[in-house]
Design an enzyme around this catalytic site. Structure first.
Site, PDB file in Angstrom:
ATOM      1  N   CYS A   2       0.796  -1.242   0.055  1.00 43.73           N
ATOM      2  CA  CYS A   2      -0.041  -0.115  -0.111  1.00 43.73           C
ATOM      3  C   CYS A   2       0.847   1.262  -0.160  1.00 43.73           C
ATOM      4  O   CYS A   2       1.474   1.437   0.959  1.00 43.73           O
ATOM      5  CB  CYS A   2      -0.957   0.041   1.171  1.00 43.73           C
ATOM      6  N   ARG A  27       5.530  -0.931  -4.685  1.00 42.25           N
ATOM      7  CA  ARG A  27       5.343  -1.725  -3.517  1.00 42.25           C
ATOM      8  C   ARG A  27       4.140  -2.800  -3.540  1.00 42.25           C
ATOM      9  O   ARG A  27       3.979  -3.579  -2.715  1.00 42.25           O
ATOM     10  CB  ARG A  27       4.685  -0.557  -2.540  1.00 42.25           C
ATOM     11  N   TRP A  75      -3.372  -2.767  -1.760  1.00 36.92           N
ATOM     12  CA  TRP A  75      -3.167  -4.293  -1.855  1.00 36.92           C
ATOM     13  C   TRP A  75      -4.220  -4.842  -0.781  1.00 36.92           C
ATOM     14  O   TRP A  75      -4.182  -4.765   0.125  1.00 36.92           O
ATOM     15  CB  TRP A  75      -1.762  -4.872  -1.381  1.00 36.92           C
ATOM     16  N   ASN A 101      -3.007   2.343   5.498  1.00 37.34           N
ATOM     17  CA  ASN A 101      -2.147   1.107   5.336  1.00 37.34           C
ATOM     18  C   ASN A 101      -2.125   0.214   6.532  1.00 37.34           C
ATOM     19  O   ASN A 101      -2.138   0.638   7.617  1.00 37.34           O
ATOM     20  CB  ASN A 101      -0.853   1.528   5.066  1.00 37.34           C
ATOM     21  N   GLY A 102      -2.207  -1.232   6.316  1.00 38.69           N
ATOM     22  CA  GLY A 102      -2.231  -2.257   7.611  1.00 38.69           C
ATOM     23  C   GLY A 102      -3.777  -2.604   7.802  1.00 38.69           C
ATOM     24  O   GLY A 102      -4.320  -2.901   6.925  1.00 38.69           O
ATOM     25  N   GLU A 484      17.470 -19.102  -3.615  1.00 39.96           N
ATOM     26  CA  GLU A 484      17.097 -17.792  -3.858  1.00 39.96           C
ATOM     27  C   GLU A 484      16.644 -17.970  -5.462  1.00 39.96           C
ATOM     28  O   GLU A 484      16.041 -17.004  -6.128  1.00 39.96           O
ATOM     29  CB  GLU A 484      18.240 -16.946  -3.399  1.00 39.96           C
ATOM     30  N   LYS A 488      13.415 -16.369  -7.040  1.00 40.64           N
ATOM     31  CA  LYS A 488      13.365 -15.526  -8.215  1.00 40.64           C
ATOM     32  C   LYS A 488      12.515 -15.559  -9.426  1.00 40.64           C
ATOM     33  O   LYS A 488      11.689 -14.971  -9.971  1.00 40.64           O
ATOM     34  CB  LYS A 488      14.706 -15.108  -8.777  1.00 40.64           C
ATOM     35  N   GLU A 491       8.858 -15.576  -8.342  1.00 44.94           N
ATOM     36  CA  GLU A 491       8.211 -14.462  -8.312  1.00 44.94           C
ATOM     37  C   GLU A 491       8.122 -13.781  -9.491  1.00 44.94           C
ATOM     38  O   GLU A 491       6.992 -13.131  -9.437  1.00 44.94           O
ATOM     39  CB  GLU A 491       9.317 -13.654  -7.481  1.00 44.94           C
ATOM     40  N   HIS A 507      17.567 -38.442  -1.881  1.00 51.93           N
ATOM     41  CA  HIS A 507      16.637 -38.720  -0.610  1.00 51.93           C
ATOM     42  C   HIS A 507      15.150 -38.163  -1.044  1.00 51.93           C
ATOM     43  O   HIS A 507      14.493 -38.129  -0.129  1.00 51.93           O
ATOM     44  CB  HIS A 507      17.075 -37.983   0.487  1.00 51.93           C
ATOM     45  N   LYS A 609       6.215  -5.367  -2.320  1.00 53.13           N
ATOM     46  CA  LYS A 609       7.511  -4.993  -1.982  1.00 53.13           C
ATOM     47  C   LYS A 609       7.820  -4.961  -0.359  1.00 53.13           C
ATOM     48  O   LYS A 609       8.771  -5.791  -0.212  1.00 53.13           O
ATOM     49  CB  LYS A 609       8.015  -3.647  -2.475  1.00 53.13           C
TER      50      LYS A 609
END
Length: 614
Positions: A2, A27, A75, A101-102, A484, A488, A491, A507, A609
């Site tokens: 947000c 964001r 968001w 926001n929140g 990582e 990526k 994402e 395994h 973000k």
């Protein structure tokens, strides 16, 4: 998540707010809106989808000119991303507008109370509860500042609220609890935003707000109080990057630009970390050397990419400092009743400094009397302020949602922390620390070398664009690099991608190896604990099943040529420092593959973000 912008001054508030929201698009959001105070009323427009939808609506229905306005990119948390659920939200009489926001945790109880008093709701959001509560208070005769003080003391949760009153032009009020908010200080104008990027075009002077703060801005001044209405201190600081740092600079994506900024960003992280006699110094450390000598256990807490940086740090810290180091997902930390005390150092890694899970985790740690050190990129953010010490990464703004230079600068800061603790505790000789530090400081040119030789990686991405699944393997510090690399790809390319510890291949994971499947393998440098030979065996196993092993190996490693389908060459560095060069091809591969597939690389779907809610 947000984006929030507020403005009071002589410019067009609509234009300032929209431009600020554009700079906060990184964001992550799914709707946008703006409101201005003009002619004794609130004029607002909001739309689901991208900011462009809002701008097109404003072309058809322009808002009146005004010097007072607020805006928001949302968001969704409560209610779907629709026009009606987008912010701003207005009180029932239309006098007050709010962006938020929140999460307001007790919104259902408050909503029922307001409904019983005859208030009707137009949205499914928790935010509208705050707007309606403010409307009730100002209708009773309270000014907006007093009304906000009353309301915030009734709310539970994490929130930033920014509000305007149709009958109070030239005034914006806001409050923050566990959610980011910063003031921009201009000449004859002032700004509010969730990130300084929103107003950096207009001013680089900012005001850091403390926890549970209420702030009122006019064109001529700023007043800050706590939630009880008492005057509160706020720290003024200068933003040390400018507008050009937030522009693409000729790259097609911010993410690609930030990948190529990594050599300089890591160099900046390492800059100025020595005293005149060569000893390491971390001047943001507000713990004495005696305090640090009493530390007998380290727990690293982080989320997402920062968690993988923490996994690398564990190898370095235990090797150099010889004390136990755990790495914990911040979202799980306080729910497992962790064993921490005053001899525990909790290291919180967060690019934004506002990650809600990490913030809640460090508060729990402090309640147990642990010491907390933050590794962060954002000056003045909440996590560093609530920690006993902080190492800032000085990476500059990271606009792409998928973190790249955030990761490598966090690695550099973690290495510095490990070496500093080894120096304080005496677990390494001074010349040993100096040798590692010298190699670390020599990494940026080697990172640039990887970038300069990136053409084979880009070509590989084009050739593998039709693959439904990609695997990543690594051992030792190569394991978190593999994780990582897979993250990526998930994402931004939306592909199935998994990272595994190479030693675990037999395994279970080997069962999903299929002919033609691309498998990236991070090959360790030769000569350490036979890891190199073991990973070569893994490559042979992959190839024997018809898969396509893609090895990231040292430039003079001839053995890997015999078994890998493709070899991506890396400069020769020590095993522990290899992630700084090994991760770059994986970042480039994900960025290029997502581009080839036609995805929005900088703003991937469903992601934000800065995750400022748990």
């Amino acid at each position: 998540m947000c984006g929030i912008v507020g403005y009071v001054g002589p410019r067009s508030a609509r234009e300032v707010v929209i431009e600020g929201l554009r700079r906060l698009e990184y964001r992550g959001y799914d709707s946008a809106g703006v409101a201005v105070v003009a002619d004794g009323r609130i004029a607002a427009e909001k739309r689901a989808g991208k900011l462009l939808n809002l701008e097109l609506a404003l072309e058809d229905n322009p808002l009146p000119e005004s010097g007072t306005g607020i805006g928001h990119t949302r968001w969704a948390t409560h209610g779907a991303p629709t026009d009606g659920n987008a912010h701003p939200h207005l009180s029932q009489d239309g006098r007050v507008a709010v962006v938020h926001n929140g999460i307001i945790e007790n919104f259902a109880e408050l909503r029922a109370e307001l409904a019983a008093e005859g208030i009707s709701f137009r949205s499914e959001t928790d935010t509208e509860v705050a707007a309606q509560l403010l409307g009730v208070e100002v209708a009773k005769g309270a000014d907006l500042h007093a009304a906000l003080l009353t309301v915030v003391n009734r709310l539970q949760g994490a929130f930033t609220l920014v509000a305007v009153d149709a009958q109070a032009p030239g005034r914006v009020v806001a409050a923050r609890r566990n959610s980011p908010l910063v003031v921009g200080l201009g000449e004859g104008e002032n700004f509010l935003a969730s990130d300084v990027a929103a107003f950096i075009e207009h001013t680089r002077e900012a005001l850091e707000l403390g926890q549970d703060s209420v702030v009122e801005i006019t064109a001529d001044g700023v007043q800050v109080s706590d939630f009880a209405g008492r005057p509160a201190e706020a720290r003024r600081y200068h933003v040390d990057w400018d507008l050009s740092a937030a522009e693409k600079g000729g790259f097609d994506w911010f993410m690609r630009k930030e990948i190529f900024e990594q050599p300089q960003a890591v160099a900046d992280t390492l800059l100025g970390r020595h005293t005149e006699d060569g000893a390491l110094t971390l001047d943001e450390i507000r713990l004495s050397e005696e305090d640090l000598r009493q530390i007998h256990k380290i727990i690293i807490i982080a989320a997402g990419t920062s968690f993988y940086a923490g996994m690398v740090a564990k190898y370095a810290i235990e090797h150099w400092v010889r004390i136990p180091c755990e790495v914990e997902l911040a979202s799980e930390f306080r729910y497992r009743d962790p064993i921490v005390d005053s001899s525990t150092l909790v290291v919180a890694i967060s690019q934004s400094g506002e990650t809600a899970d990490t913030l809640m985790a460090i508060r729990h740690a402090r309640e147990q009397h642990a010491r907390v050190l933050a590794i962060c990129n954002t000056n003045g953010s909440t996590i560093p302020r609530e920690s006993d010490a902080v190492i800032y990464t000085h990476a500059g703004p990271e606009i792409g949602v998928a973190s790249t230079k955030g990761f490598t600068t966090q690695l550099a800061a973690c290495y510095l922390l490990g070496l500093y603790l080894a120096q304080v505790k005496g677990t390494m000789y001074g010349d040993e620390i100096a040798a590692v530090t010298k190699e670390l400081e020599g990494l940026p040119p080697l990172m640039q070398q990887v970038l300069d030789n990136s053409a084979p990686v880009l070509d590989l991405a084009a050739r593998l664009a039709d693959q439904p699944s990609v695997l990543f393997l690594g051992r030792h510090v190569g394991y978190p690099v593999a994780l990582e690399g897979a993250l990526k790809l998930k994402e931004i390319a939306y592909l199935h991608a998994e990272g595994f510890a190479a030693g675990e291949l037999k395994h279970g994971p080997i069962a999903i190896i299929e002919p033609g499947m691309p498998v990236f393998v991070v090959v360790p440098p030769r000569g350490r604990d036979q890891l190199h030979d073991k990973v070569i065996s893994n490559i042979q196993e992959i190839r024997a099943r018809g898969a396509r092993p893609i090895a990231l190996a040292e430039q003079d490693d001839a053995v890997v040529e015999e078994f890998a389908s493709t070899v991506i060459r890396l400069p020769r560095v020590s095993t522990i420092l290899q992630p700084l060069v090994a991760v770059i091809p994986l970042q480039l591969f994900a960025c290029e593959l997502a581009t080839v597939l036609g995805h929005d690389v900088d703003q991937p779907r469903n992601l934000a973000k800065s995750v400022t809610v748990e």
